[in-house]
Write an enzyme that holds these catalytic residues in place. Structure first.
Site, PDB file in Angstrom:
ATOM      1  N   GLU A   3       1.012  -1.169   0.275  1.00 55.58           N
ATOM      2  CA  GLU A   3       0.179  -0.209   0.419  1.00 55.58           C
ATOM      3  C   GLU A   3       1.027   1.316  -0.209  1.00 55.58           C
ATOM      4  O   GLU A   3       2.129   1.189  -0.282  1.00 55.58           O
ATOM      5  CB  GLU A   3      -0.558  -0.208   0.993  1.00 55.58           C
ATOM      6  CG  GLU A   3      -1.860  -1.234   1.610  1.00 55.58           C
ATOM      7  CD  GLU A   3      -2.715  -1.033   2.343  1.00 55.58           C
ATOM      8  OE1 GLU A   3      -2.581  -0.340   3.395  1.00 55.58           O
ATOM      9  OE2 GLU A   3      -3.086  -2.674   3.091  1.00 55.58           O
ATOM     10  N   LYS A  60      -0.256   3.569  -6.138  1.00 53.67           N
ATOM     11  CA  LYS A  60       0.397   2.476  -4.659  1.00 53.67           C
ATOM     12  C   LYS A  60       1.427   2.300  -6.239  1.00 53.67           C
ATOM     13  O   LYS A  60       1.694   0.496  -6.742  1.00 53.67           O
ATOM     14  CB  LYS A  60      -0.850   1.465  -4.627  1.00 53.67           C
ATOM     15  CG  LYS A  60      -1.851   1.677  -3.951  1.00 53.67           C
ATOM     16  CD  LYS A  60      -2.516   0.079  -3.487  1.00 53.67           C
ATOM     17  CE  LYS A  60      -3.896   0.890  -3.227  1.00 53.67           C
ATOM     18  NZ  LYS A  60      -5.101  -0.539  -2.826  1.00 53.67           N
ATOM     19  N   ARG A 286     -13.197  -8.537   1.607  1.00 50.94           N
ATOM     20  CA  ARG A 286     -12.609  -7.997   2.246  1.00 50.94           C
ATOM     21  C   ARG A 286     -12.383  -7.897   3.920  1.00 50.94           C
ATOM     22  O   ARG A 286     -13.257  -7.996   5.141  1.00 50.94           O
ATOM     23  CB  ARG A 286     -11.939  -6.798   1.519  1.00 50.94           C
ATOM     24  CG  ARG A 286     -12.201  -6.171   0.437  1.00 50.94           C
ATOM     25  CD  ARG A 286     -10.762  -6.861  -0.477  1.00 50.94           C
ATOM     26  NE  ARG A 286      -9.557  -6.886  -0.067  1.00 50.94           N
ATOM     27  CZ  ARG A 286      -9.164  -5.923  -0.598  1.00 50.94           C
ATOM     28  NH1 ARG A 286      -9.272  -4.613  -1.058  1.00 50.94           N
ATOM     29  NH2 ARG A 286      -7.611  -6.302   0.294  1.00 50.94           N
TER      30      ARG A 286
END
Ligand code: ZN
Length: 304
Positions: A3, A60, A286
């Site tokens: 990230e 990212k 997630r």
């Protein structure tokens, strides 16, 4: 998946190692790694002889700015890593693209699972990165016209660590959205660079339940969230990122942030604030980690 803090760490390390270096030539071992230009042979021809001026990050993605104004993008995705290898270092079977540098070193793009992508783009249009408006400003490329680097990122939201990303701006953006906080933090058109780890960490710091609708936050909630997102990311960078699975820095050493996380992958372990167990739930497919005691619904009602 790397990230913002992990990618920032890679970019800063690379800046030290390869700024000023000239790429003599490139060898592509896995053609699908090359996103643009295509075919890969064309990429190889176009990158040969380029000199790297500086290395930065957007969202990212690692950006290698070349002396002639073009920009090479490296999206690490799941398992990508950029490694600088000294002359004589044994070949790496997972190196998908190898850039041979004029100084004898190699810049290797290593990627076990092969999801990462490399592109080479004309410069321009990157100014005002922190002011990214997200998907609204997305433009469609006209037939045959080449995307400039700025357009590659036109669908991305603002950079959370830039000065322009204020609590007021975050409040404005949250107020029109009814999505769950966790879902919204992961949405790259809403805010760039935050993924599963730092979304969970920021919500814990801000004492906000991951399922809270964005437009239910009051001013104080927003200020806490704003501070929490930035602190979680800054600490991640200070600790050189969190290493899970295959993420490694340029020097091949793992980051130290994983041991310092408050909730991510700490299911059933005691909360650092209240001592009660961290819980895990699934939000939008997630994995989500939170403390049901510290991150309550408003008015003290029971969380899920
Ligand atoms: Zn707690």
């Amino acid at each position: 998946m790397p990230e913002l803090p992990e990618v920032e760490t890679v970019a800063r390390d690379l800046q030290r190692w390869v700024a000023g270096a000239t790429i003599s030539d490139a060898v592509v071992h896995w053609e699908r790694t090359i996103r643009h230009p295509q075919p890969a042979e064309r990429f190889v021809v176009e990158i040969a002889g380029a000199t790297i001026r500086r290395v930065t990050r957007r969202a990212k993605t690692v950006l290698l700015h070349l002396e002639d104004g073009r920009v090479m993008t490296v999206a690490l995705r799941m398992t990508g890593a950029l490694i600088v290898a000294e002359p004589g270092t044994p070949d790496d079977p997972y190196a998908r693209v190898v850039f041979r540098l004029a100084n004898g070193r190699e810049l290797r793009y290593r990627d076990v699972r092969k999801f990462g992508r490399i592109g080479l783009w004309p410069g321009g249009g990157l100014r005002g990165i922190g002011a990214g408006r997200g998907a609204r400003s997305k433009r469609v490329a006209e037939g045959g016209r080449r995307y400039r680097i700025g357009e590659v990122f036109s669908g991305h939201g603002p950079e959370p660590l830039q000065r322009g990303f204020t609590a007021e701006r975050l409040a404005e953006r949250l107020s029109t959205r009814s999505a769950k906080l966790k879902t919204l933090l992961l949405d790259q058109s809403f805010i760039a660079g935050v993924g599963n780890i730092y979304a969970d960490e920021a919500l814990w710091r801000a004492r906000l339940h991951p399922l809270r609708p964005a437009d239910s936050l009051d001013q104080r909630d927003v200020r806490r969230l704003h501070r929490a997102v930035r602190q979680a990311l800054r600490e991640g960078i200070a600790n050189r990122g969190a290493s899970f699975s295959d993420y490694v820095g340029v020097d091949g050493e793992p980051g130290a942030n994983a041991e310092r996380l408050a909730v991510y992958r700490r299911t059933e372990q005691p909360c650092h604030r209240c001592g009660r167990p961290i819980r895990r739930m699934v939000v939008g497919q997630r994995s989500t980690h939170f403390c049901p005691h510290c991150q309550r619904w408003p008015l003290g009602s029971e969380s899920t």
